[in-house]
Scaffold this motif. Structure first.
Motif, PDB file in Angstrom:
ATOM      1  N   GLY A 117       0.774  -1.224   0.000  1.00  0.00           N
ATOM      2  CA  GLY A 117       0.000   0.000   0.000  1.00  0.00           C
ATOM      3  C   GLY A 117       0.808   1.278   0.000  1.00  0.00           C
ATOM      4  N   THR A 118       2.139   1.198  -0.035  1.00  0.00           N
ATOM      5  CA  THR A 118       2.967   2.395   0.019  1.00  0.00           C
ATOM      6  C   THR A 118       3.160   3.054  -1.340  1.00  0.00           C
ATOM      7  N   LEU A 119       2.826   2.356  -2.429  1.00  0.00           N
ATOM      8  CA  LEU A 119       3.041   2.905  -3.766  1.00  0.00           C
ATOM      9  C   LEU A 119       2.023   2.308  -4.717  1.00  0.00           C
ATOM     10  N   ALA A 120       1.270   3.163  -5.407  1.00  0.00           N
ATOM     11  CA  ALA A 120       0.413   2.694  -6.491  1.00  0.00           C
ATOM     12  C   ALA A 120       1.297   2.161  -7.613  1.00  0.00           C
ATOM     13  N   THR A 121       0.735   1.368  -8.487  1.00  0.00           N
ATOM     14  CA  THR A 121       1.492   0.941  -9.664  1.00  0.00           C
ATOM     15  C   THR A 121       1.690   2.172 -10.542  1.00  0.00           C
TER      16      THR A 121
END
Length: 322
Positions: A150-154
């Protein structure tokens, strides 16, 4: 190698972060998957917890709203996410580039895994290139990265690399990056992202036109100090990461890099120019900013606070030629 980086691979010269295993050029994606440490899958399991202890075991309950993500090879837990979380597999990040490398002339240059598998990426050269005065070469790249915690969107980000110093900078125009972000609440559609990227990548010429303008813009000493204060000490009231105490060490270091110590700082394009101001900051963030390790600095420079600082520097530099 630090525990933060699980594995990574590269071709050509060693990446700016100084990590990874070197491959020969034109390797198939299957080799990249193995050598970059991306030959495993993210698997899922329901969340269970123990309560109402009876004897040594207690009672096992389920929590259906959440699921555990874990590695297929080591079985190591990666994160606990909602049932709606859409997983992107390490293989999918590499597969994104298959037609780009086969048909469009892209070349993978680095790929790998951060934080034990919680974050992974691949970086490919697009074939776009430009030279500022004095043969200061800048190449175009495409970075695709994602996380499973959850720390980075694709995120697909058109990126530049200045050859003389390996400084990285996300392409941005009008104050916004050209990154395409797919939140994990929706399914990752590679073709849709590529369609959007066609517009973003086509803006290379416009971006490099502005970089040439920076290389022609001479700056005075007071302008340079104001630039560094604004970028590093967050004197702007709307800064997303405010700092109360000015970062004196950073100020001294970027000034030192700008005044000739930085890689490429004495080139005609950078010596005493707004382009030099920008690259003093990007070199500091990419290579010298304090971090627990090189791996943490890399994570910050691409995805975290370091990336924010570099974009703030770009915005401030473009204001000098507005």
């Amino acid at each position: 190698m630090s525990h933060l980086i699980e594995n990574m691979a590269y071709v050509g010269i060693m990446p700016w972060h100084g990590l990874g295993s070197r491959l020969t050029e034109k390797q198939p994606l299957e080799v990249w998957q193995r050598e970059a440490g991306m030959n495993w899958k993210i698997q899922e399991s329901p969340v269970h917890f123990k309560a109402d202890k009876v004897g040594a075991l207690g009672t096992i309950h389920s929590f259906p709203e959440q699921k555990v993500l874990y590695r297929s090879d080591t079985k190591a837990a990666l994160s606990v996410v909602s049932q709606r979380y859409q997983v992107v597999q390490p293989r999918e990040v590499l597969e994104f580039y298959r037609d780009l490398t086969d048909v469009s002339g892209y070349e993978l240059e680095t790929a790998g895994v951060l934080k034990g598998g919680r974050k992974f990426w691949a970086l490919a050269r697009t074939g776009q290139s430009a030279a500022l005065k004095g043969n200061d070469e800048v190449n175009g790249y495409l970075l695709l990265a994602t996380s499973c915690d959850g720390t980075l969107a694709t995120t697909a980000t058109p990126t530049t690399v200045r050859v003389v110093c390996n400084n990285t900078l996300a392409i941005a125009l009008d104050g916004t990056t050209r990154a395409i972000k797919v939140p994990h609440s929706t399914r990752f559609d590679p073709q849709a992202v590529k369609n959007q990227l066609g517009i973003a990548v086509s803006q290379w010429d416009g971006f490099m036109y502005r970089m040439r303008a920076l290389s022609e813009r001479k700056v005075q000493w007071h302008e340079a100090m104001g630039f560094f204060m604004n970028v590093l000490c967050n004197t702007a009231s709307d800064s997303p990461i405010p700092e109360v105490i000015p970062n004196e060490r950073a100020l001294r270091r970027v000034q030192y890099l700008y005044e000739g110590a930085g890689r490429g700082a004495t080139m005609p394009s950078a010596n005493g120019t707004a382009w030099g101001l920008l690259n003093a900051v990007t070199e500091y963030v990419d290579h010298e900013r304090r971090a627990r390790s090189i791996e943490y600095r890399m994570d910050s420079a691409w995805f975290g606070q370091g990336a924010i600082i570099k974009q703030r520097a770009l915005s401030a530099a473009l204001q000098l030629v507005a």
